[in-house]
Design a protein around this motif. Structure first.
Motif, PDB file in Angstrom:
ATOM      1  N   VAL A 139       0.844  -1.195   0.000  1.00 10.72           N
ATOM      2  CA  VAL A 139       0.000   0.000   0.000  1.00 10.72           C
ATOM      3  C   VAL A 139       0.879   1.244   0.000  1.00 10.72           C
ATOM      4  O   VAL A 139       0.667   2.183  -0.784  1.00 10.72           O
ATOM      5  CB  VAL A 139      -0.957   0.002   1.209  1.00 10.72           C
ATOM      6  CG1 VAL A 139      -1.758   1.285   1.262  1.00 10.72           C
ATOM      7  CG2 VAL A 139      -1.898  -1.201   1.149  1.00 10.72           C
ATOM      8  N   VAL A 140       1.888   1.260   0.870  1.00 10.30           N
ATOM      9  CA  VAL A 140       2.805   2.399   0.948  1.00 10.30           C
ATOM     10  C   VAL A 140       3.579   2.549  -0.355  1.00 10.30           C
ATOM     11  O   VAL A 140       3.766   3.660  -0.866  1.00 10.30           O
ATOM     12  CB  VAL A 140       3.759   2.218   2.150  1.00 10.30           C
ATOM     13  CG1 VAL A 140       4.885   3.241   2.121  1.00 10.30           C
ATOM     14  CG2 VAL A 140       2.989   2.325   3.454  1.00 10.30           C
ATOM     15  N   ASN A 141       4.038   1.443  -0.918  1.00 13.07           N
ATOM     16  CA  ASN A 141       4.816   1.495  -2.152  1.00 13.07           C
ATOM     17  C   ASN A 141       3.991   2.035  -3.313  1.00 13.07           C
ATOM     18  O   ASN A 141       4.463   2.872  -4.094  1.00 13.07           O
ATOM     19  CB  ASN A 141       5.337   0.091  -2.481  1.00 13.07           C
ATOM     20  CG  ASN A 141       6.222   0.086  -3.706  1.00 13.07           C
ATOM     21  OD1 ASN A 141       7.229   0.796  -3.765  1.00 13.07           O
ATOM     22  ND2 ASN A 141       5.868  -0.703  -4.690  1.00 13.07           N
ATOM     23  N   PHE A 142       2.755   1.603  -3.424  1.00 14.95           N
ATOM     24  CA  PHE A 142       1.893   2.066  -4.510  1.00 14.95           C
ATOM     25  C   PHE A 142       1.591   3.553  -4.375  1.00 14.95           C
ATOM     26  O   PHE A 142       1.618   4.303  -5.357  1.00 14.95           O
ATOM     27  CB  PHE A 142       0.594   1.265  -4.535  1.00 14.95           C
ATOM     28  CG  PHE A 142      -0.341   1.668  -5.642  1.00 14.95           C
ATOM     29  CD1 PHE A 142      -0.174   1.181  -6.920  1.00 14.95           C
ATOM     30  CD2 PHE A 142      -1.386   2.542  -5.392  1.00 14.95           C
ATOM     31  CE1 PHE A 142      -1.034   1.559  -7.942  1.00 14.95           C
ATOM     32  CE2 PHE A 142      -2.254   2.928  -6.402  1.00 14.95           C
ATOM     33  CZ  PHE A 142      -2.072   2.429  -7.685  1.00 14.95           C
ATOM     34  N   LEU A 143       1.306   4.007  -3.155  1.00 15.69           N
ATOM     35  CA  LEU A 143       1.040   5.430  -2.947  1.00 15.69           C
ATOM     36  C   LEU A 143       2.273   6.269  -3.266  1.00 15.69           C
ATOM     37  O   LEU A 143       2.165   7.372  -3.824  1.00 15.69           O
ATOM     38  CB  LEU A 143       0.607   5.676  -1.503  1.00 15.69           C
ATOM     39  CG  LEU A 143      -0.776   5.145  -1.105  1.00 15.69           C
ATOM     40  CD1 LEU A 143      -1.000   5.303   0.396  1.00 15.69           C
ATOM     41  CD2 LEU A 143      -1.875   5.859  -1.880  1.00 15.69           C
ATOM     42  N   GLY A 144       3.454   5.758  -2.923  1.00 15.82           N
ATOM     43  CA  GLY A 144       4.680   6.481  -3.234  1.00 15.82           C
ATOM     44  C   GLY A 144       4.896   6.621  -4.721  1.00 15.82           C
ATOM     45  O   GLY A 144       5.355   7.668  -5.206  1.00 15.82           O
ATOM     46  N   VAL A 145       4.579   5.580  -5.482  1.00 13.24           N
ATOM     47  CA  VAL A 145       4.705   5.646  -6.939  1.00 13.24           C
ATOM     48  C   VAL A 145       3.765   6.696  -7.522  1.00 13.24           C
ATOM     49  O   VAL A 145       4.095   7.373  -8.504  1.00 13.24           O
ATOM     50  CB  VAL A 145       4.431   4.256  -7.547  1.00 13.24           C
ATOM     51  CG1 VAL A 145       4.348   4.339  -9.069  1.00 13.24           C
ATOM     52  CG2 VAL A 145       5.508   3.271  -7.130  1.00 13.24           C
ATOM     53  N   ARG A 146       2.631   6.899  -6.904  1.00 10.13           N
ATOM     54  CA  ARG A 146       1.656   7.874  -7.401  1.00 10.13           C
ATOM     55  C   ARG A 146       1.951   9.302  -6.925  1.00 10.13           C
ATOM     56  O   ARG A 146       1.148  10.206  -7.136  1.00 10.13           O
ATOM     57  CB  ARG A 146       0.243   7.477  -6.947  1.00 10.13           C
ATOM     58  CG  ARG A 146      -0.227   6.130  -7.470  1.00 10.13           C
ATOM     59  CD  ARG A 146      -0.300   6.098  -8.984  1.00 10.13           C
ATOM     60  NE  ARG A 146      -1.318   6.982  -9.497  1.00 10.13           N
ATOM     61  CZ  ARG A 146      -2.573   6.628  -9.755  1.00 10.13           C
ATOM     62  NH1 ARG A 146      -2.946   5.383  -9.530  1.00 10.13           N
ATOM     63  NH2 ARG A 146      -3.422   7.494 -10.246  1.00 10.13           N
ATOM     64  N   GLY A 147       3.084   9.500  -6.274  1.00 13.66           N
ATOM     65  CA  GLY A 147       3.470  10.839  -5.855  1.00 13.66           C
ATOM     66  C   GLY A 147       3.016  11.243  -4.476  1.00 13.66           C
ATOM     67  O   GLY A 147       3.159  12.406  -4.085  1.00 13.66           O
ATOM     68  N   VAL A 148       2.491  10.317  -3.708  1.00 15.44           N
ATOM     69  CA  VAL A 148       2.044  10.590  -2.339  1.00 15.44           C
ATOM     70  C   VAL A 148       3.166  10.236  -1.375  1.00 15.44           C
ATOM     71  O   VAL A 148       3.842   9.213  -1.531  1.00 15.44           O
ATOM     72  CB  VAL A 148       0.771   9.780  -2.006  1.00 15.44           C
ATOM     73  CG1 VAL A 148       0.358   9.986  -0.562  1.00 15.44           C
ATOM     74  CG2 VAL A 148      -0.359  10.151  -2.942  1.00 15.44           C
ATOM     75  N   TYR A 415      -5.677   6.916  -2.654  1.00 20.19           N
ATOM     76  CA  TYR A 415      -5.108   7.944  -3.529  1.00 20.19           C
ATOM     77  C   TYR A 415      -6.198   8.808  -4.154  1.00 20.19           C
ATOM     78  O   TYR A 415      -6.077  10.039  -4.192  1.00 20.19           O
ATOM     79  CB  TYR A 415      -4.263   7.278  -4.610  1.00 20.19           C
ATOM     80  CG  TYR A 415      -3.823   8.243  -5.675  1.00 20.19           C
ATOM     81  CD1 TYR A 415      -2.806   9.170  -5.428  1.00 20.19           C
ATOM     82  CD2 TYR A 415      -4.431   8.250  -6.931  1.00 20.19           C
ATOM     83  CE1 TYR A 415      -2.416  10.068  -6.408  1.00 20.19           C
ATOM     84  CE2 TYR A 415      -4.048   9.141  -7.909  1.00 20.19           C
ATOM     85  CZ  TYR A 415      -3.027  10.051  -7.641  1.00 20.19           C
ATOM     86  OH  TYR A 415      -2.661  10.952  -8.599  1.00 20.19           O
ATOM     87  N   GLN A 416      -7.239   8.184  -4.648  1.00 25.21           N
ATOM     88  CA  GLN A 416      -8.308   8.945  -5.273  1.00 25.21           C
ATOM     89  C   GLN A 416      -8.949   9.914  -4.280  1.00 25.21           C
ATOM     90  O   GLN A 416      -9.353  11.018  -4.644  1.00 25.21           O
ATOM     91  CB  GLN A 416      -9.373   7.984  -5.828  1.00 25.21           C
ATOM     92  CG  GLN A 416      -8.907   7.133  -6.996  1.00 25.21           C
ATOM     93  CD  GLN A 416      -8.560   7.960  -8.220  1.00 25.21           C
ATOM     94  OE1 GLN A 416      -9.048   9.074  -8.411  1.00 25.21           O
ATOM     95  NE2 GLN A 416      -7.705   7.410  -9.076  1.00 25.21           N
ATOM     96  N   PHE A 417      -9.027   9.515  -3.016  1.00 20.63           N
ATOM     97  CA  PHE A 417      -9.648  10.366  -2.007  1.00 20.63           C
ATOM     98  C   PHE A 417      -8.741  11.545  -1.636  1.00 20.63           C
ATOM     99  O   PHE A 417      -9.158  12.702  -1.664  1.00 20.63           O
ATOM    100  CB  PHE A 417      -9.976   9.537  -0.768  1.00 20.63           C
ATOM    101  CG  PHE A 417     -10.475  10.342   0.392  1.00 20.63           C
ATOM    102  CD1 PHE A 417     -11.689  11.009   0.336  1.00 20.63           C
ATOM    103  CD2 PHE A 417      -9.723  10.453   1.555  1.00 20.63           C
ATOM    104  CE1 PHE A 417     -12.156  11.759   1.410  1.00 20.63           C
ATOM    105  CE2 PHE A 417     -10.169  11.190   2.632  1.00 20.63           C
ATOM    106  CZ  PHE A 417     -11.388  11.854   2.554  1.00 20.63           C
ATOM    107  N   VAL A 418      -7.481  11.272  -1.283  1.00 22.23           N
ATOM    108  CA  VAL A 418      -6.598  12.347  -0.821  1.00 22.23           C
ATOM    109  C   VAL A 418      -6.229  13.296  -1.953  1.00 22.23           C
ATOM    110  O   VAL A 418      -6.005  14.499  -1.726  1.00 22.23           O
ATOM    111  CB  VAL A 418      -5.327  11.771  -0.162  1.00 22.23           C
ATOM    112  CG1 VAL A 418      -5.686  10.919   1.038  1.00 22.23           C
ATOM    113  CG2 VAL A 418      -4.501  10.966  -1.152  1.00 22.23           C
ATOM    114  N   SER A 419      -6.146  12.795  -3.195  1.00 19.16           N
ATOM    115  CA  SER A 419      -5.791  13.676  -4.308  1.00 19.16           C
ATOM    116  C   SER A 419      -6.927  14.625  -4.672  1.00 19.16           C
ATOM    117  O   SER A 419      -6.689  15.634  -5.343  1.00 19.16           O
ATOM    118  CB  SER A 419      -5.396  12.842  -5.531  1.00 19.16           C
ATOM    119  OG  SER A 419      -6.479  12.024  -5.957  1.00 19.16           O
TER     120      SER A 419
END
Length: 479
Positions: A139-148, A415-419
């Protein structure tokens, strides 16, 4: 004349033949008496041997497991015995020192992070009891890839965070043993000859009976924090890592542990995501970790712990993943810490009252809930979403703990929520250039000089205008 007399034939041979026949029959019936060997073969059935052998080995293994669990493993030995996946997970993280009280020792909190630290989206994931950041790696790795900038921590008492601490306690020596110890200390202090003289003169050693002796000793205790201490830990982690205002992801029992802190620290938060977090209770049944024999069997046998996770937490948990959770929960006295934290949970927590607080009403929220466990669990998720009017409800296909196959699905929902939220104010502030900062300082000094030496109002207005123009709000600096 010869007289020929005819003698009758001797019937003895025939009779013997006839009598032999019936005698032969009993000989045939009595001869195959090897029925007894069939009974002996049943007694030496290999199935019986392997049955008793399996039972004996199981009992010996269980007894050995219970005895070894009484003696905790040395931390260094425990680290060296970790499997590869846990070593890789530990290598990606860092330790943050926190303190829950002024008179308490510092505690190291383990954290993993991915993504740019200056991102406009700062996500902090707080796991539930019995779980750890190990479950949120993907979960952390995927969010990091998306710029979070995503961070997952191990709460004290869990994962790679400190699970025990050395506390100095005062102990009052009392009773017969305490008096004998006092007498021994008295003789040690005043000398053996003083004790001998006391015995010769009075017949006993006259030590100070009414003197209360308080001794201090170091005691190793499990780190079993309550909601108030957990809130202090979160505040220090957010401050140390510069995450404010943060998007807080609360998993499992984390909602009940941090609800009071959320309502009291609204300024540090941008949003809250409730991830399969029921108001009360935990996904992993803590009563299993309390029963003496059962807890040793579950934490000592990999297949038993995997069955427990598959029943309560994750439907399709892999062998390596389950083994990692088991090692982290069992190692360094983690079981006692988790059980102690579970006892501090607020069972009377009312979600409706909490959501109605003024500090919580305007907080953006999202509920991410599993719909693959049961209808009852899905219905409970709907009730949680209904109790929080501003919350968005999204379902996922995994269990109450993140799994390998749906970690990306959970991360995408976060990601969709926080972005979609407004960007953090601190990230949109521009750094003031050096020459502009110089003009700003000169403007302030001009204002100060006018205040003390009676400059005309025009100079004061010019200085004030320069203060504003340093941020691009006026036009006079461009003239």
């Amino acid at each position: 004349m010869a007289i020929i007399t005819e003698e009758p034939d001797s019937p003895s041979p025939l009779k013997q033949r006839k009598t032999l026949k019936p005698t032969s029959k009993p000989s045939q019936t009595t001869a195959p008496e090897p029925i007894k060997p069939t009974k002996t073969t049943n007694a030496t059935n290999p199935f019986h041997f392997w049955f008793y052998f399996t039972i004996s080995v199981s009992l010996v293994t269980l007894i050995f497991m219970i005895l070894t669990s009484l003696y905790p493993q040395d931390p260094k030995t425990w680290f060296l015995s970790l499997p590869l996946n846990l070593r890789q997970h530990y290598a990606k993280g860092r330790n943050i020192k926190v303190q829950t009280a002024p008179n308490q020792p510092q505690i190291e909190v383990f954290a993993i992070q991915e993504g740019p630290s200056k991102s406009s989206d700062q996500v902090l994931i707080v796991h539930g009891l019995g779980c750890s950041s190990f479950a949120f790696q993907k979960v952390v790795n995927f969010l990091g890839v998306r710029g979070v900038h995503a961070v997952a921590i191990d709460l004290p008492g869990s994962g790679f965070s400190d699970k025990t601490m050395v506390v100095e306690e005062e102990h009052v020596d009392d009773g017969v043993l305490g008096r004998l110890k006092d007498m021994y200390n008295e003789i040690q202090e005043k000398g053996i000859f003083w004790g001998f003289d006391q015995l010769v003169e009075q017949g006993y050693v006259n030590y100070e009976e009414n003197k209360i002796r308080v001794s201090k000793r170091n005691v190793v205790k499990a780190v079993a924090l309550g909601p108030e201490e957990i809130g202090k830990v979160l505040g220090q982690v957010i401050d140390t890592m510069g995450l404010s205002p943060v998007d807080l992801v609360l998993h499992d029992s984390a909602l009940g542990l941090t609800a009071n802190w959320v309502s009291e620290n609204r300024g540090l938060l941008r949003s809250v995501v409730v991830l399969d977090s029921a108001p009360t209770g935990t996904a992993l049944p803590l009563w299993v970790l309390e029963m003496p024999v059962l807890r040793d069997a579950v934490l000592g046998l990999g297949f038993a712990f995997r069955r427990l996770l598959g029943t309560c937490c994750s439907r399709s948990v892999g062998n390596l993943e389950a083994e990692g959770h088991r090692i982290l929960l069992k190692g360094r006295d983690g079981r006692r810490a988790v059980v102690g934290m579970g006892k501090s949970l607020n069972c009377s927590f009312d979600l409706n009252e909490w959501a109605a607080l003024d500090e919580v009403k305007g907080l953006p929220m999202q509920v991410i809930w599993s719909d693959a466990l049961s209808k009852e669990w899905t219905e409970e998720g709907r009730q949680v979403a209904d109790a929080i009017p501003q919350a968005k409800f999204i379902s996922h296909s995994g269990g109450r703990w993140p799994q390998e196959h749906n970690s990306e699905e959970i991360a995408e929902s976060i990601y969709q929520f926080v972005s979609s939220l407004p960007k953090n104010v601190k990230q949109t502030e521009e750094i003031v250039p050096e020459h502009v900062q110089t003009m700003f300082d000169e403007a302030k000094s001009g204002d100060h000089h006018h205040h003390h030496h009676g400059h005309d109002s025009h100079g004061h207005e010019h200085a004030h205008a320069g203060y504003m123009d340093a941020y691009g709000l006026g036009q006079e600096w461009a003239m």
